[in-house]
Design a protein around this motif. Sequence first.
Motif, short mmCIF file in Angstrom:
data_model
loop_
_atom_site.label_atom_id
_atom_site.label_comp_id
_atom_site.label_asym_id
_atom_site.label_seq_id
_atom_site.Cartn_x
_atom_site.Cartn_y
_atom_site.Cartn_z
N LEU A 173 75.62 43.08 56.44
CA LEU A 173 76.90 42.86 55.75
C LEU A 173 77.23 41.38 55.67
O LEU A 173 77.72 40.89 54.64
N ASP A 207 77.59 39.34 52.22
CA ASP A 207 78.80 38.58 51.94
C ASP A 207 78.47 37.13 51.62
O ASP A 207 79.10 36.52 50.73
N ASN A 237 76.98 52.35 57.93
CA ASN A 237 77.44 51.26 57.07
C ASN A 237 77.05 51.44 55.60
O ASN A 237 77.34 50.56 54.79
N PRO A 272 78.37 53.06 53.09
CA PRO A 272 79.43 52.84 52.10
C PRO A 272 79.74 51.35 51.91
O PRO A 272 80.00 50.90 50.78
N HIS A 273 79.69 50.60 53.00
CA HIS A 273 79.97 49.16 52.93
C HIS A 273 78.82 48.43 52.23
O HIS A 273 79.05 47.48 51.47
N TYR A 274 77.60 48.88 52.48
CA TYR A 274 76.46 48.29 51.77
C TYR A 274 76.59 48.53 50.27
O TYR A 274 76.35 47.62 49.46
N ASP A 286 79.26 48.92 48.50
CA ASP A 286 80.32 48.05 47.97
C ASP A 286 79.77 46.66 47.71
O ASP A 286 80.01 46.07 46.64
N ARG A 287 79.03 46.10 48.66
CA ARG A 287 78.49 44.75 48.50
C ARG A 287 77.38 44.72 47.46
O ARG A 287 77.33 43.80 46.62
N ASP A 293 80.09 59.53 52.97
CA ASP A 293 81.02 58.60 52.32
C ASP A 293 80.30 57.76 51.26
O ASP A 293 80.87 57.44 50.21
#
Length: 223
Positions: A120, A124, A145, A147-149, A151-152, A189
């Motif tokens: 992440l 970023d 992680n 879902p966060h991956y 998004d990025r 998610d």
Amino acid sequence: MTGPEQWRAVDDYFVDLLITEDDALRSAHDAGIRGDVPAIEVSPTQGQFLSLLVRITGAKRVLELGTLAGYSGVWLARGLPEGGRLITCEFEPKHAQIAAATFAEAGLADLIEIRVGPALDTLDAMIAAGDPPFDLVFIDADKNNYPHYLDRVLRLSRPGTVIVGDNVVRRGAVADAGSTDPMVNGVQDFLAAASRHPGLTTTALQTVGRKGWDGFSISLVEG
């Protein structure tokens, strides 16, 4: 012979018939075992699938999340066209060191950049630096992680980018709405976010074979 035993036998048949797993790939697997890297890399048939995806899409910029000992990275890099490049992200410095040796042995070191640290943070930093979009992304890291991956990764994509998410079936647990396993919940998610995103078209496929019962998702960025 039924169930997992038969799945493996069919996988072995496909590998013997269709796949050339050369010394560099075998060395990557063996080096991972010697270095105590979790033996959770893609199977040979899945590796060939990834390499074909790179070739079919003509991807020149490829991103991988989760390097391990470099087995899948070899397959991805071997699909690159002239001028192509793979950036692979690995949390564990020890794993990254083993992967670097793997890529050098395979003659691919000039095509691959390993970025060490939390993925992440790496993503970023890429976003902040205005890095150009990737053509193909392979997500095979910590499932919580995912879902966060996503998004990025979407911020590092363009229309036409292909995003592959590995290990999304979790031996069927992905369909358990009551699961409290953070790895399962992360995949749930991730898939839900992909389904809601207006610029993505996504499917998921179950697989069986050497790695048991699992599967992957594949998304096309359309806008």
